[in-house]
Design a protein around this motif. Structure first.
Motif, PDB file in Angstrom:
ATOM      1  N   MET A   1      26.755   9.325  29.893  1.00  0.00           N
ATOM      2  CA  MET A   1      25.338   9.629  30.079  1.00  0.00           C
ATOM      3  C   MET A   1      24.782   8.687  31.150  1.00  0.00           C
ATOM      4  N   VAL A   2      24.044   9.230  32.102  1.00  0.00           N
ATOM      5  CA  VAL A   2      23.455   8.446  33.176  1.00  0.00           C
ATOM      6  C   VAL A   2      22.021   8.098  32.810  1.00  0.00           C
ATOM      7  N   HIS A   3      21.752   6.848  32.580  1.00  0.00           N
ATOM      8  CA  HIS A   3      20.396   6.380  32.288  1.00  0.00           C
ATOM      9  C   HIS A   3      19.699   7.161  31.185  1.00  0.00           C
ATOM     10  N   GLY A   4      20.416   7.662  30.213  1.00  0.00           N
ATOM     11  CA  GLY A   4      19.826   8.375  29.089  1.00  0.00           C
ATOM     12  C   GLY A   4      19.304   9.757  29.421  1.00  0.00           C
ATOM     13  N   ILE A   5      19.738  10.356  30.521  1.00  0.00           N
ATOM     14  CA  ILE A   5      19.272  11.688  30.906  1.00  0.00           C
ATOM     15  C   ILE A   5      20.167  12.733  30.257  1.00  0.00           C
ATOM     16  N   ILE A   6      19.533  13.679  29.571  1.00  0.00           N
ATOM     17  CA  ILE A   6      20.268  14.764  28.917  1.00  0.00           C
ATOM     18  C   ILE A   6      19.679  16.080  29.401  1.00  0.00           C
ATOM     19  N   PRO A   7      20.451  17.065  29.834  1.00  0.00           N
ATOM     20  CA  PRO A   7      21.896  16.999  30.008  1.00  0.00           C
ATOM     21  C   PRO A   7      22.262  16.065  31.154  1.00  0.00           C
ATOM     22  N   THR A   8      23.456  15.495  31.086  1.00  0.00           N
ATOM     23  CA  THR A   8      23.922  14.561  32.094  1.00  0.00           C
ATOM     24  C   THR A   8      23.945  15.243  33.460  1.00  0.00           C
ATOM     25  N   PRO A   9      23.340  14.618  34.462  1.00  0.00           N
ATOM     26  CA  PRO A   9      23.301  15.248  35.785  1.00  0.00           C
ATOM     27  C   PRO A   9      24.664  15.253  36.470  1.00  0.00           C
ATOM     28  N   ALA A  10      24.869  16.232  37.343  1.00  0.00           N
ATOM     29  CA  ALA A  10      26.089  16.306  38.148  1.00  0.00           C
ATOM     30  C   ALA A  10      26.111  15.180  39.172  1.00  0.00           C
ATOM     31  N   SER A  11      24.924  14.785  39.643  1.00  0.00           N
ATOM     32  CA  SER A  11      24.828  13.652  40.560  1.00  0.00           C
ATOM     33  C   SER A  11      23.545  12.882  40.260  1.00  0.00           C
ATOM     34  N   PHE A  12      23.554  11.613  40.645  1.00  0.00           N
ATOM     35  CA  PHE A  12      22.421  10.733  40.372  1.00  0.00           C
ATOM     36  C   PHE A  12      22.314   9.743  41.517  1.00  0.00           C
ATOM     37  N   THR A  13      21.105   9.593  42.075  1.00  0.00           N
ATOM     38  CA  THR A  13      20.872   8.628  43.134  1.00  0.00           C
ATOM     39  C   THR A  13      19.671   7.778  42.759  1.00  0.00           C
ATOM     40  N   ASN A  72      12.942  26.890  40.198  1.00  0.00           N
ATOM     41  CA  ASN A  72      13.682  26.915  41.456  1.00  0.00           C
ATOM     42  C   ASN A  72      14.387  28.261  41.586  1.00  0.00           C
ATOM     43  N   PRO A  73      13.977  29.077  42.532  1.00  0.00           N
ATOM     44  CA  PRO A  73      14.637  30.374  42.713  1.00  0.00           C
ATOM     45  C   PRO A  73      16.064  30.190  43.207  1.00  0.00           C
ATOM     46  N   GLY A  74      16.920  31.090  42.797  1.00  0.00           N
ATOM     47  CA  GLY A  74      18.288  31.084  43.291  1.00  0.00           C
ATOM     48  C   GLY A  74      19.230  30.145  42.576  1.00  0.00           C
ATOM     49  N   GLY A  75      18.756  29.421  41.589  1.00  0.00           N
ATOM     50  CA  GLY A  75      19.631  28.535  40.838  1.00  0.00           C
ATOM     51  C   GLY A  75      20.433  29.316  39.820  1.00  0.00           C
ATOM     52  N   SER A  76      21.358  28.622  39.173  1.00  0.00           N
ATOM     53  CA  SER A  76      22.168  29.300  38.168  1.00  0.00           C
ATOM     54  C   SER A  76      22.406  28.383  36.982  1.00  0.00           C
ATOM     55  N   GLY A  77      22.601  28.976  35.825  1.00  0.00           N
ATOM     56  CA  GLY A  77      22.936  28.214  34.624  1.00  0.00           C
ATOM     57  C   GLY A  77      21.888  27.196  34.252  1.00  0.00           C
ATOM     58  N   GLU A  78      22.345  26.004  33.929  1.00  0.00           N
ATOM     59  CA  GLU A  78      21.452  24.932  33.488  1.00  0.00           C
ATOM     60  C   GLU A  78      21.122  23.966  34.618  1.00  0.00           C
ATOM     61  N   GLU A  79      21.085  24.466  35.811  1.00  0.00           N
ATOM     62  CA  GLU A  79      20.802  23.629  36.958  1.00  0.00           C
ATOM     63  C   GLU A  79      19.360  23.121  36.910  1.00  0.00           C
ATOM     64  N   TYR A  80      19.191  21.837  37.187  1.00  0.00           N
ATOM     65  CA  TYR A  80      17.845  21.268  37.254  1.00  0.00           C
ATOM     66  C   TYR A  80      17.825  20.136  38.269  1.00  0.00           C
ATOM     67  N   GLN A  81      16.623  19.795  38.709  1.00  0.00           N
ATOM     68  CA  GLN A  81      16.417  18.665  39.610  1.00  0.00           C
ATOM     69  C   GLN A  81      15.302  17.823  39.043  1.00  0.00           C
ATOM     70  N   LEU A  82      15.503  16.527  39.029  1.00  0.00           N
ATOM     71  CA  LEU A  82      14.519  15.577  38.525  1.00  0.00           C
ATOM     72  C   LEU A  82      14.278  14.551  39.618  1.00  0.00           C
TER      73      LEU A  82
END
Length: 95
Positions: A1-13, A72-82
């Protein structure tokens, strides 16, 4: 888990800087989408109960201290941006 973010992101900066702080002037911006507005009301209810802050849900304009929810148009599945800055939080996800 990255910094307690759920679901765990694919990438984190981490960009450093000051954290976002929820306070009595914070609001949730949902734009004009009814589905996003329902999610915003649900989030506001959770935050009101846990903080005691009024946390209004707004459709007119995102202000400093706002949490902005977007589809976000055009995304798929559980994709999200924070994106988090000192002044705001933007959460974008797919429908």
């Amino acid at each position: 888990m990255v910094h307690g973010i759920i679901p765990t992101p694919a990438s984190f900066t981490a960009n450093g800087g000051e954290p976002f702080r929820l306070d009595s002037t914070s609001s949730i911006f949902v734009g004009g989408n009814a589905e996003v507005a329902r999610t915003g009301e649900m989030l506001a209810g959770l935050l009101r109960a846990s903080t005691g802050y009024p946390i209004p849900v707004r459709t007119d304009v995102a202000t400093v201290g706002a949490i902005a929810l977007r589809l976000n148009p055009g995304g798929s599945g559980e994709e999200y941006q924070l994106r988090v800055s000192r002044d705001s939080v933007t959460i974008g996800g797919t429908a």
